[in-house]
Design a protein around this motif. Structure first.
Motif, PDB file in Angstrom:
ATOM      1  N   ALA A   1      -6.949  15.485  -6.423  1.00 40.00           N
ATOM      2  CA  ALA A   1      -7.670  16.636  -6.991  1.00 40.00           C
ATOM      3  C   ALA A   1      -8.640  16.183  -8.073  1.00 40.00           C
ATOM      4  N   GLY A   2      -9.858  16.678  -7.997  1.00 42.07           N
ATOM      5  CA  GLY A   2     -10.862  16.419  -9.031  1.00 42.07           C
ATOM      6  C   GLY A   2     -11.464  15.029  -9.001  1.00 42.07           C
ATOM      7  N   LEU A   3     -11.258  14.286  -7.900  1.00 39.76           N
ATOM      8  CA  LEU A   3     -11.809  12.923  -7.831  1.00 39.76           C
ATOM      9  C   LEU A   3     -12.955  12.871  -6.820  1.00 39.76           C
ATOM     10  N   ASP A   4     -13.857  11.895  -6.996  1.00 38.09           N
ATOM     11  CA  ASP A   4     -14.960  11.740  -6.051  1.00 38.09           C
ATOM     12  C   ASP A   4     -14.425  11.185  -4.725  1.00 38.09           C
ATOM     13  N   PRO A   5     -15.183  11.331  -3.615  1.00 35.56           N
ATOM     14  CA  PRO A   5     -14.660  10.943  -2.297  1.00 35.56           C
ATOM     15  C   PRO A   5     -14.240   9.479  -2.206  1.00 35.56           C
ATOM     16  N   ILE A   6     -14.982   8.582  -2.859  1.00 34.13           N
ATOM     17  CA  ILE A   6     -14.635   7.153  -2.777  1.00 34.13           C
ATOM     18  C   ILE A   6     -13.292   6.905  -3.470  1.00 34.13           C
ATOM     19  N   THR A   7     -13.149   7.502  -4.667  1.00 33.83           N
ATOM     20  CA  THR A   7     -11.883   7.332  -5.403  1.00 33.83           C
ATOM     21  C   THR A   7     -10.733   7.967  -4.625  1.00 33.83           C
ATOM     22  N   CYS A   8     -11.012   9.085  -3.954  1.00 36.74           N
ATOM     23  CA  CYS A   8      -9.973   9.730  -3.128  1.00 36.74           C
ATOM     24  C   CYS A   8      -9.467   8.761  -2.062  1.00 36.74           C
ATOM     25  N   ILE A   9     -10.403   8.061  -1.417  1.00 32.66           N
ATOM     26  CA  ILE A   9     -10.017   7.096  -0.369  1.00 32.66           C
ATOM     27  C   ILE A   9      -9.154   5.988  -0.987  1.00 32.66           C
ATOM     28  N   GLU A  10      -9.549   5.544  -2.192  1.00 33.36           N
ATOM     29  CA  GLU A  10      -8.778   4.488  -2.873  1.00 33.36           C
ATOM     30  C   GLU A  10      -7.353   4.970  -3.201  1.00 33.36           C
ATOM     31  N   ILE A  11      -7.259   6.216  -3.646  1.00 37.08           N
ATOM     32  CA  ILE A  11      -5.927   6.759  -3.988  1.00 37.08           C
ATOM     33  C   ILE A  11      -5.077   6.898  -2.716  1.00 37.08           C
ATOM     34  N   ASN A  12      -5.707   7.357  -1.626  1.00 39.35           N
ATOM     35  CA  ASN A  12      -4.976   7.469  -0.353  1.00 39.35           C
ATOM     36  C   ASN A  12      -4.423   6.108   0.067  1.00 39.35           C
ATOM     37  N   SER A  13      -5.263   5.069  -0.057  1.00 40.78           N
ATOM     38  CA  SER A  13      -4.821   3.711   0.302  1.00 40.78           C
ATOM     39  C   SER A  13      -3.677   3.277  -0.607  1.00 40.78           C
ATOM     40  N   LEU A  14      -3.800   3.617  -1.889  1.00 40.88           N
ATOM     41  CA  LEU A  14      -2.754   3.234  -2.847  1.00 40.88           C
ATOM     42  C   LEU A  14      -1.411   3.871  -2.474  1.00 40.88           C
ATOM     43  N   ILE A  15      -1.457   5.145  -2.080  1.00 42.72           N
ATOM     44  CA  ILE A  15      -0.212   5.838  -1.691  1.00 42.72           C
ATOM     45  C   ILE A  15       0.437   5.107  -0.507  1.00 42.72           C
ATOM     46  N   ASN A  16      -0.387   4.717   0.457  1.00 38.35           N
ATOM     47  CA  ASN A  16       0.156   3.985   1.610  1.00 38.35           C
ATOM     48  C   ASN A  16       0.679   2.609   1.207  1.00 38.35           C
ATOM     49  N   GLU A  17      -0.050   1.932   0.311  1.00 38.48           N
ATOM     50  CA  GLU A  17       0.386   0.607  -0.167  1.00 38.48           C
ATOM     51  C   GLU A  17       1.715   0.698  -0.902  1.00 38.48           C
ATOM     52  N   VAL A  18       1.845   1.750  -1.719  1.00 41.21           N
ATOM     53  CA  VAL A  18       3.087   1.959  -2.481  1.00 41.21           C
ATOM     54  C   VAL A  18       4.260   2.103  -1.524  1.00 41.21           C
ATOM     55  N   GLN A  19       4.045   2.877  -0.453  1.00 43.49           N
ATOM     56  CA  GLN A  19       5.134   3.079   0.517  1.00 43.49           C
ATOM     57  C   GLN A  19       5.514   1.756   1.186  1.00 43.49           C
ATOM     58  N   GLU A  20       4.512   0.969   1.543  1.00 44.63           N
ATOM     59  CA  GLU A  20       4.789  -0.301   2.221  1.00 44.63           C
ATOM     60  C   GLU A  20       5.452  -1.307   1.285  1.00 44.63           C
ATOM     61  N   ARG A  21       4.913  -1.391   0.064  1.00 46.30           N
ATOM     62  CA  ARG A  21       5.376  -2.421  -0.867  1.00 46.30           C
ATOM     63  C   ARG A  21       6.711  -2.080  -1.526  1.00 46.30           C
ATOM     64  N   PHE A  22       6.874  -0.793  -1.887  1.00 48.42           N
ATOM     65  CA  PHE A  22       8.086  -0.404  -2.631  1.00 48.42           C
ATOM     66  C   PHE A  22       9.089   0.369  -1.748  1.00 48.42           C
ATOM     67  N   HIS A  23       8.764   0.548  -0.478  1.00 43.34           N
ATOM     68  CA  HIS A  23       9.649   1.212   0.496  1.00 43.34           C
ATOM     69  C   HIS A  23      10.095   2.594   0.018  1.00 43.34           C
ATOM     70  N   THR A  24       9.155   3.362  -0.482  1.00 43.97           N
ATOM     71  CA  THR A  24       9.485   4.696  -1.007  1.00 43.97           C
ATOM     72  C   THR A  24       9.392   5.758   0.089  1.00 43.97           C
TER      73      THR A  24
END
Lengths: 254, 246
Positions: free
Chosen positions: A177-200
């Motif tokens: 919410a409230g982020l530009d489209p590029i940053t949104c894509i980065e946050i989406n990738s981060l969420i996926n990375e977190v799941q892979e790396r920390f098995h959440t």
């Protein structure tokens, strides 16, 4: 002998949850399961009770009726100490990041660790801080104050602060919410990375369909206080439900 | 009104419940003590000094009518110790510290920082409220005696120029006139004032309604209610002190 594939474990189970604020009934009997190592996106219009739901899961709010089981424990029946113990396993990333604005990034990250992992040495705390900062790609901000960070950086530090306790479950409240489209894509990738790396296992609250498509293993549509449709992105938006279709039609999907 | 009183009662009870059981946020308590003292020190020094000078100057003509200007150190000392120093310190602290606590906690509430502490398995009440109330309860009595000392110095400056009294004679006259009850009453009173200012500031901030308007309202209420309660406590304390004297 044939090897049996075990079913994924349910880490959060919500049954018949109702919640009202005054005369306004926000949740009208919501049912939902979150499986282990799954990213579940909760979609819905503003004011439909998405954030209320994850606040109930984390024990910040109490439901009027129904049950919420997190890691096998009924949240509403936990005493203060048991609730604190459960929260060590449930991370919550706030919509506005909720960073402690009088503390530097380092102090923000140390804060939950110092209070909940008292046996850790200074070196171990430093290592944990550097690890989570590295995971969100913001090692250079360690001495900065929250007011010196951009919106996207604040979101990332908020996620890092949540990750430092190594929770089993992550709850994201409107991460893009409230982020530009590029940053949104980065946050989406981060969420996926977190799941892979920390098995959440994660619940992601959003009304951003790009975020839902990029991050969600399953999508749950919250409409009129109940989950009307739960399935993969394609399954949910193949629906003929007149309340779901406009969601897709009015969103721009990358 | 009744609901609000019930909430206040719950808040105070929660304070004592949390206060009695460890762990304690030692570093945060020390940081808050420093903040409370530091925030008020300059203003308290100025106010105390000026009050000492003005009170001495205003009292002189009345005492001079009876040829009793030699009683000035006693009069100034007793007035400062019994009422002026505790009251001035408490009112300044309610304005400077109470409003600051109300605004800070209110802002933290609005921006979900208090919720963030809670979900990260930290007890925000202990970290934010207990530490601040302990800080005001400990620091305001210290500031009160500092105000009395600065006020006495202010009084001495005026006496020195008009009566040509030495500092030792001035202090001796002051010490001869005060009793153990004066010091005890003043200490207890300032502890109560400190506790009240901290509790009111924390309650208003911790329970502020959402939005920036709520933050302003919390800061304002912390000052207004804090000052009002200090005056009420002053009246009660004076009655109790007189009861013990007679």
């Amino acid at each position: 002998m044939t090897a049996q594939k075990s079913l994924p474990e349910i880490v959060i189970s919500i049954r018949g949850v109702k919640k009202s604020f005054g005369d306004y009934e926000v949740l009208k009997g919501a049912d939902l399961d979150l499986y282990e190592r799954e990213n579940l996106v909760v979609l819905g219009r503003s004011g439909t009770g998405k954030s209320v739901l994850i606040k109930i899961i984390s024990g910040l709010l109490t439901q009027d009726s129904g049950t919420v089981n997190v890691l096998g424990k009924d949240v509403s029946k936990l005493g203060p100490k048991e609730l604190l113990a459960l929260r060590l396993n449930v991370g919550f990333s706030f919509q506005n990041s909720a960073l402690y604005d009088s503390m530097t990034v380092r102090k923000n990250l140390e804060f939950p660790l110092v209070r909940n992992r008292k046996h850790l040495t200074k070196g171990e705390i430093n290592y944990a801080v550097e690890t989570v900062l590295d995971a969100v790609g913001l090692s250079q901000t360690i001495h900065q104050m929250p007011s010196e960070l951009s919106g996207g950086q604040r979101k990332r530090i908020g996620i890092a602060r949540t990750l430092i306790l190594q929770p089993q479950i992550m709850l994201y409240d409107e991460p893009t919410a409230g982020l530009d489209p590029i940053t949104c894509i980065e946050i989406n990738s981060l969420i996926n990375e977190v799941q892979e790396r920390f098995h959440t296992s994660s619940i992601i609250i959003t009304h951003d369909l790009t975020c839902a498509k990029e991050t969600g293993d399953r999508i749950a549509m919250l409409l009129d206080g109940q989950f009307q449709k739960i399935g993969t992105f394609d399954e949910v938006f193949a629906s003929d439900d007149e309340r779901i279709k406009p969601f897709y039609d009015y969103n721009f999907i990358v | 009104m009744l609901l609000e009183l019930y909430r206040v009662h719950q808040f105070v009870m929660k304070f004592f419940k949390e206060f009695l059981f460890p762990p304690y946020e030692g570093k945060e308590i020390i940081r808050q003590c420093y903040q409370v003292g530091y925030r008020s020190l300059l203003l308290i020094s100025l106010t105390g000094f000026i009050t000492g000078i003005v009170f001495t100057k205003q009292s002189r003509p009345s005492l001079a009518e009876f040829g009793a200007t030699s009683w000035l150190p006693s009069l100034v000392g007793i007035a400062l110790l019994r009422t002026l120093a505790p009251l001035l310190t408490a009112l300044i602290s309610a304005g400077k510290v109470g409003s600051s606590i109300g605004a800070e906690l209110g802002s933290m509430k609005v921006t979900e920082q208090i919720d963030a502490m809670e979900v990260s398995a930290t007890n925000p009440f202990k970290f934010l409220v207990i530490s601040r109330v302990i800080a005001t309860t400990v620091t305001i009595p210290i500031l009160t005696f500092y105000t009395a000392l600065v006020g006495l110095i202010g009084g001495f400056v005026n006496v020195m120029f008009n009566e040509n009294t030495s500092f030792i004679a001035y202090i001796q006259s002051f010490l001869d006139s005060i009793t153990f009850l004066d010091i005890t009453a003043s200490t207890i009173k300032s502890i109560v004032f400190g506790f009240t200012i901290g509790m009111v500031g924390c309650y208003q901030g911790y329970n502020s309604s959402r939005g920036t308007e709520g933050v302003g309202k919390a800061a304002n209420s912390a000052v207004v209610i804090g000052m009002f309660l200090v005056f009420v406590e002053e009246i009660v304390a004076t009655q109790i002190t007189f009861f013990f004297k007679t």
